[in-house]
Design an enzyme around this catalytic site. Structure first.
Site, PDB file in Angstrom:
ATOM      1  N   GLU A 259       0.828  -1.207   0.000  1.00  0.00           N
ATOM      2  CA  GLU A 259       0.000   0.000   0.000  1.00  0.00           C
ATOM      3  C   GLU A 259       0.866   1.262   0.000  1.00  0.00           C
ATOM      4  O   GLU A 259       0.423   2.323  -0.444  1.00  0.00           O
ATOM      5  CB  GLU A 259      -0.922   0.001   1.223  1.00  0.00           C
ATOM      6  CG  GLU A 259      -1.886   1.177   1.228  1.00  0.00           C
ATOM      7  CD  GLU A 259      -2.767   1.210   2.450  1.00  0.00           C
ATOM      8  OE1 GLU A 259      -3.133   2.317   2.869  1.00  0.00           O
ATOM      9  OE2 GLU A 259      -3.091   0.135   2.982  1.00  0.00           O
ATOM     10  N   GLU A 260       2.088   1.157   0.474  1.00  0.00           N
ATOM     11  CA  GLU A 260       2.963   2.318   0.566  1.00  0.00           C
ATOM     12  C   GLU A 260       3.719   2.618  -0.720  1.00  0.00           C
ATOM     13  O   GLU A 260       4.415   3.635  -0.796  1.00  0.00           O
ATOM     14  CB  GLU A 260       3.973   2.119   1.705  1.00  0.00           C
ATOM     15  CG  GLU A 260       3.349   1.867   3.055  1.00  0.00           C
ATOM     16  CD  GLU A 260       2.313   2.911   3.444  1.00  0.00           C
ATOM     17  OE1 GLU A 260       2.496   4.100   3.103  1.00  0.00           O
ATOM     18  OE2 GLU A 260       1.307   2.545   4.069  1.00  0.00           O
TER      19      GLU A 260
ATOM     20  N   GLU B  67      -6.140  -4.889   1.647  1.00  0.00           N
ATOM     21  CA  GLU B  67      -6.969  -5.037   2.841  1.00  0.00           C
ATOM     22  C   GLU B  67      -8.161  -5.957   2.603  1.00  0.00           C
ATOM     23  O   GLU B  67      -8.378  -6.917   3.341  1.00  0.00           O
ATOM     24  CB  GLU B  67      -7.456  -3.651   3.314  1.00  0.00           C
ATOM     25  CG  GLU B  67      -6.322  -2.742   3.718  1.00  0.00           C
ATOM     26  CD  GLU B  67      -6.706  -1.266   3.794  1.00  0.00           C
ATOM     27  OE1 GLU B  67      -6.269  -0.579   4.739  1.00  0.00           O
ATOM     28  OE2 GLU B  67      -7.444  -0.787   2.895  1.00  0.00           O
TER      29      GLU B  67
ATOM     30  N   LEU C 133       1.525  -1.083   7.858  1.00  0.00           N
ATOM     31  CA  LEU C 133       1.121  -0.529   9.151  1.00  0.00           C
ATOM     32  C   LEU C 133      -0.220   0.175   9.007  1.00  0.00           C
ATOM     33  O   LEU C 133      -0.301   1.388   8.810  1.00  0.00           O
ATOM     34  CB  LEU C 133       2.186   0.428   9.694  1.00  0.00           C
ATOM     35  CG  LEU C 133       1.998   0.869  11.147  1.00  0.00           C
ATOM     36  CD1 LEU C 133       1.981  -0.331  12.090  1.00  0.00           C
ATOM     37  CD2 LEU C 133       3.082   1.842  11.563  1.00  0.00           C
ATOM     38  N   ASP C 134      -1.266  -0.605   9.114  1.00  0.00           N
ATOM     39  CA  ASP C 134      -2.616  -0.064   9.011  1.00  0.00           C
ATOM     40  C   ASP C 134      -2.980   0.669  10.304  1.00  0.00           C
ATOM     41  O   ASP C 134      -2.711   0.185  11.396  1.00  0.00           O
ATOM     42  CB  ASP C 134      -3.613  -1.209   8.781  1.00  0.00           C
ATOM     43  CG  ASP C 134      -5.033  -0.702   8.626  1.00  0.00           C
ATOM     44  OD1 ASP C 134      -5.356  -0.178   7.549  1.00  0.00           O
ATOM     45  OD2 ASP C 134      -5.810  -0.801   9.600  1.00  0.00           O
TER      46      ASP C 134
END
Length: 400
Positions: free
Chosen positions: A155-156, A337, A176-177
């Protein structure tokens, strides 16, 4: 991805040996992972141990016997999956122990408040924070050292990172959600999904095969899970046959089996959603919430609201107690996710939906594709879907 020079924190394997060195002396320690040589020796030892304990692990994990002993994540994996996936999980859990130490450090407060501008304008990603970036680097470093991963999509990052041509697996990850919650000591988590590499794409250019491997449907996952960083650090995983949770034992540095074969209740009594957005919701969702909290739904008991605003934490509670956790607007990412958590929930006997379709049946078309997400008890999610029109299309933009 924009690189940063950050001050890091010590992350020993055994917390009892923790030493908080001056920050200038420990910048390298968090990101360091075992060298390839040490890696092979440690894994050879681990595999011999897994082989010798295989029958014991099977007995503990399938029959629940031997209360005096315990089964670690690696013991469990060694008894249930092949060596390649065991090696991958070994390195992934290593990364998550480091992230657990990072988010618990007393020195991360200022980092948690900062944001970093995305490297590309018009990106579908949220503005990352330094803790997100450090966590992403920790995971990438561990996956590189495993030797078992062809590509990592995060996601990053705007695009996937190709790691190894013959790596058998593809990993998608939200490192790191919930990082915006760290300064308030609210739980955070790591979310991951593991696919087989699509060997039929090997002839394609690197960028193309990296993206296509990362855009697999959720129903092709071979493993997925999350790691909850809270009062305990919990590694919850499915290897394709049930859902199991392992809690970090700080006296040994091992993830120990504590929740075997989790079964989410078929119906709960809790809904988890930010209902401050009630007046932006469509009629179907408002009607469902109004009905269940009055005890007028299919369950005659009145429902309670429990909302942490941390996806991993809200889902963990829902997995154990039942009910439904949701974000009705197209905010959460399908690849990083939606798919991993949907696979985990369905392996626990629950149900996943975007309000209209099963999550695992949706074909991703881009890496940072967003969608509404409803996860939880089988009967609760089915009842919610029956109201129709539960996806929030009005999205005025919320400043937090």
């Amino acid at each position: 991805m924009q690189s940063l020079t950050l001050i890091q924190y010590p992350t020993p394997v055994s917390p009892q040996r923790l030493n908080l060195y001056p920050l200038r002396q420990i910048a390298v320690s968090v990101l360091s992972t075992p060298t390839a040589g040490i890696n092979r020796r440690e894994m050879a030892s681990s595999r011999r141990e897994s082989a010798s304990f295989k029958s014991l692990a099977v007995g503990r994990t399938l029959t629940g016997g031997d209360d005096d002993g315990y089964c670690t994540l690696i013991d469990f994996a060694g008894a249930n999956v092949g060596d390649d996936l065991v090696v991958l999980l070994y390195h992934l859990q290593h990364a998550c122990k480091r992230i657990a130490s990072l988010v618990a450090s007393p020195f991360n407060s200022s980092l948690g408040k900062l944001s970093v501008k995305s490297s590309s304008s018009g990106s579908d990603r949220d503005a990352p924070k330094p803790l997100d970036i450090v966590s992403n680097d920790i995971v990438l470093s561990s996956l590189r050292n495993s030797g078992k991963v062809a590509v990592m999509a995060s996601e990053e990052d705007d695009s996937p990172t190709w790691i190894k041509d013959d790596g058998p697996y593809v990993v998608v990850v939200d490192p790191l959600d919930g990082s915006r919650n760290i300064d308030a000591s609210i739980p955070t988590g790591t979310i991951f999904g593991i696919y087989d590499r699509l060997v039929e794409l090997d002839h394609l250019p690197v960028e193309e095969k990296a993206e296509l491997n990362s855009l697999q449907r959720g129903n092709r996952l071979v493993a997925s899970g999350y790691v909850l960083y809270s009062s305990a650090t919990i590694f919850c995983v499915t290897l394709g046959s049930g859902t199991h949770a392992f809690t970090l034992d700080h006296s040994t540095g091992e993830f120990v089996l504590t929740h075997q074969n989790i079964k989410i209740p078929t119906r709960g009594q809790i809904y988890s959603v930010n209902d401050a957005r009630y007046f932006d919701w469509p009629e179907g969702l408002r009607k469902y919430i109004d009905t269940v909290r009055q005890g007028k739904g299919q369950n005659p008991k009145k429902y309670s609201a429990r909302y942490i605003c941390s996806l991993v934490a809200d889902l963990h509670r829902t997995l154990l107690y039942g009910g439904v956790a949701m974000n009705p607007r197209d905010h959460l990412r399908l690849v990083y996710e939606g798919n991993p958590l949907a696979f985990l929930v369905e392996q626990a006997g629950g149900k996943s939906s975007d309000g209209e379709r099963e999550i695992l049946s949706i074909q991703p078309v881009k890496l940072h594709q967003r969608l509404p997400l409803f996860l939880g008890s089988l009967e609760d999610v089915a009842e919610l879907e029956s109201y129709g029109n539960v996806q929030q299309t009005v999205n005025p933009g919320y400043d937090v």
